[in-house]
Design an enzyme around this catalytic site. Structure first.
Site, PDB file in Angstrom:
ATOM      1  N   TYR A   1       7.924  46.433 -31.127  1.00 45.85           N
ATOM      2  CA  TYR A   1       6.901  45.437 -30.812  1.00 45.85           C
ATOM      3  C   TYR A   1       7.425  44.577 -29.678  1.00 45.85           C
ATOM      4  CZ  TYR A   1       3.928  41.270 -31.361  1.00 45.85           C
ATOM      5  OH  TYR A   1       3.076  40.218 -31.140  1.00 45.85           O
TER       6      TYR A   1
ATOM      7  N   LYS B   1      12.846  33.142 -28.161  1.00 53.31           N
ATOM      8  CA  LYS B   1      13.411  32.711 -29.450  1.00 53.31           C
ATOM      9  C   LYS B   1      14.629  31.806 -29.298  1.00 53.31           C
ATOM     10  CE  LYS B   1      11.539  36.873 -31.675  1.00 53.31           C
ATOM     11  NZ  LYS B   1      10.546  36.425 -32.655  1.00 53.31           N
TER      12      LYS B   1
ATOM     13  N   ASP C   1      14.212  44.813 -24.159  1.00 50.63           N
ATOM     14  CA  ASP C   1      13.517  43.671 -24.742  1.00 50.63           C
ATOM     15  C   ASP C   1      14.453  43.049 -25.781  1.00 50.63           C
ATOM     16  OD1 ASP C   1      10.361  43.142 -26.548  1.00 50.63           O
ATOM     17  OD2 ASP C   1      12.043  41.828 -26.023  1.00 50.63           O
TER      18      ASP C   1
HETATM   19  P1  KE4 Z   1       6.398  36.054 -28.960  1.00 49.66           P
HETATM   20  O1  KE4 Z   1       5.238  36.246 -28.017  1.00 49.66           O
HETATM   21  O2  KE4 Z   1       5.972  36.118 -30.422  1.00 49.66           O
HETATM   22  O3  KE4 Z   1       7.250  34.821 -28.640  1.00 49.66           O
HETATM   23  O4  KE4 Z   1       7.418  37.289 -28.724  1.00 49.66           O
HETATM   24  C1  KE4 Z   1       6.926  38.612 -28.861  1.00 49.66           C
HETATM   25  C2  KE4 Z   1       8.087  39.546 -29.119  1.00 49.66           C
HETATM   26  C3  KE4 Z   1       8.566  40.335 -28.084  1.00 49.66           C
HETATM   27  N1  KE4 Z   1       9.615  41.173 -28.264  1.00 49.66           N
HETATM   28  C4  KE4 Z   1      10.243  41.252 -29.460  1.00 49.66           C
HETATM   29  C5  KE4 Z   1      11.401  42.197 -29.614  1.00 49.66           C
HETATM   30  C6  KE4 Z   1       9.806  40.456 -30.553  1.00 49.66           C
HETATM   31  O5  KE4 Z   1      10.453  40.549 -31.743  1.00 49.66           O
HETATM   32  C7  KE4 Z   1       8.712  39.591 -30.386  1.00 49.66           C
HETATM   33  C8  KE4 Z   1       8.164  38.738 -31.520  1.00 49.66           C
HETATM   34  N2  KE4 Z   1       8.795  38.936 -32.786  1.00 49.66           N
HETATM   35  C9  KE4 Z   1       7.950  38.704 -33.940  1.00 49.66           C
HETATM   36  C10 KE4 Z   1       8.794  39.033 -35.180  1.00 49.66           C
HETATM   37  N3  KE4 Z   1       8.473  40.303 -35.733  1.00 49.66           N
HETATM   38  C11 KE4 Z   1       7.376  37.330 -33.969  1.00 49.66           C
HETATM   39  C12 KE4 Z   1       6.755  36.905 -35.286  1.00 49.66           C
HETATM   40  C13 KE4 Z   1       5.271  36.756 -35.174  1.00 49.66           C
HETATM   41  O6  KE4 Z   1       4.611  37.607 -34.533  1.00 49.66           O
HETATM   42  O7  KE4 Z   1       4.766  35.769 -35.766  1.00 49.66           O
END
Ligand code: KE4
Length: 425
Positions: A142, A265, A237
């Protein structure tokens, strides 16, 4: 009577699913999510004042533990000087220098406000730099919710993906190739068929969004060679793994240098932030220098940057990652021992402060293998632990997070609760 169900009912009236991000809704584990009122160190307190040991860690940012006094003070001091200016600030130079100093493959970096923005822009930059349309991603990885990345493979063979979200027209993902994580042969085949059109391969170098799945030996090195040989860019990523699995992310552990890296993060310490960076010749293609456009009102926001700088400084303490990794190892081995003693098919894995729990006798190496774990048993484990004051991620397809505040007493309390829960499974 708990306030959580009442708050959830009320939230559902004005917020889709009652949450501002789907995973929080407890849809896969059932029940009502806990509405958290405050957090401190390794702990969360919900609307009833019930305390939980927290292994969500805000999905990664809370690596120091919640509300670290030095981070809170940095935020307070920055906020007292104004929340956002829309102009350059010296602090943005400082955090850019801090990231460049820590991640060898990053020569230049641009801040944004989320991981999604970072990966969306990195993809656009790869397409702009190479002049090619196609991108390769892996099922189970993801990268945020940008249209071209919301794609799921069909059978896991070399296939053009189908949208996993309504509202994404097929035309938006026609250039997205979705392959099986850890199956290098499928990537070789993709490059044989489409090499001259592939702009980039984007990968979670340790996957954390299909639960924790580590790269097979040679997988990342194989991606590096294929991208180099075919003139495509390799994008790591590291939104989740950056500064989580070690001081230089996965690229520091493996020595493999991507062309671009995305972060978020931890570099914001819990405040909204994201970043993409890499080779200077590629980054120079970004506006206002080059033709690839990207912008953001709150990019480099002074308060978020202050939280990130304070966090990065604290992570640089000697022995920080050795201690964090030892705590995670203690948790993982302790859970594994107690599950075995209870006769429950269970395995677990970790990297730095990131871990995965699997109700399967063997550690999965792909989304298909994760999907074959006993999800129903995980859900019962999740609720059993929640009832005993331990809050894991509310999904069998998510990783877990340990912070520096999870000391041995906190880990042992977790293991005591797990011993009781495994006996009920
Ligand atoms: P954000 O747009 O949520 O800040 O980041 C997206 C993203 C991109 N790349 C990786 C490897 C990620 O893990 C994420 C977001 N991680 C999720 C956890 N599974 C965020 C939690 C959520 O969607 O509420």
């Amino acid at each position: 009577m708990s306030r959580n169900p009442e708050l959830f009912e009320r939230a559902l009236r004005t917020i889709p699913g009652g949450v501002n991000s789907p995973v929080r809704a407890f849809r896969s584990v059932g029940g009502a999510p806990r509405f958290i009122r405050r957090a401190q160190g390794p702990y969360l307190w919900d609307a009833d004042g019930t305390r939980y040991i927290d292994y969500i860690g805000s999905w990664g940012p809370a690596i120091l533990g919640h509300a670290h006094p030095e981070v809170v003070r940095a935020v307070q001091d920055a906020a007292a000087g104004g929340l956002s200016f829309g102009t350059p600030t010296e602090a943005e130079i400082e955090i850019a220098e801090a990231i460049v100093a820590r991640i060898p493959s990053i020569e230049k970096v641009r801040l944004v406000s989320s991981g999604t923005e970072a990966t969306m822009t990195a993809i656009r930059l790869a397409r702009g730099f190479t002049g090619r349309p196609k991108i390769v991603k892996f099922e189970g990885c993801y990268h945020g919710h940008a249209d071209s990345l919301l794609v799921k493979a069909g059978s896991g063979l070399l296939t053009f993906g189908n949208p996993t979200s309504a509202g994404v027209p097929p035309e938006f993902i026609q250039h997205t190739l979705v392959l099986d994580y850890n199956r290098l042969a499928s990537v070789e085949e993709a490059f044989q068929r489409h090499g001259p059109e592939i702009a980039c391969v984007i990968v979670e170098p340790i996957a954390g969004n299909m639960n924790l799945v580590k790269p097979a030996p040679g997988f990342l090195a194989g991606l590096r060679k294929l991208c180099t040989d075919h003139g495509a860019l390799l994008i790591f990523d590291e939104v989740m793994t950056g500064f989580r699995v070690g001081p230089q992310g996965v690229q520091g552990l493996t020595g493999i240098r991507p062309d671009l890296t995305t972060l978020a993060k931890i570099i914001g310490g819990g405040m909204p932030i994201g970043a993409f960076g890499g080779r200077a010749d590629i980054m120079e293609q970004i506006a206002p220098v080059g033709p690839v456009y990207q912008a953001g009102t709150l990019s480099g926001n002074p308060v978020a940057v202050a939280a990130g700088l304070a966090t990065l400084r604290l992570l640089s303490a000697p022995g920080f990652y050795d201690a964090l990794t030892a705590r995670t190892a203690r948790l993982v081995s302790g859970l594994t021992e107690r599950a075995r003693a209870a006769g429950v098919p269970f395995s677990a894995d970790y990297a730095g402060g990131l871990f995965g729990l699997y109700f399967s006798a063997t550690i999965p190496t792909s989304l298909a293998e994760v999907s074959r774990c006993d999800i129903e048993r995980f859900n019962r484990f999740f609720h059993g632990m929640l009832d005993r004051g331990v809050h894991f991620a509310p999904s069998a397809f998510e990783a877990g997070f340990v912070s520096a505040a999870h000391d041995d007493a906190v880990i042992d309390a977790t293991l005591d609760a797990a011993q009781a829960v495994f006996a009920t499974l």
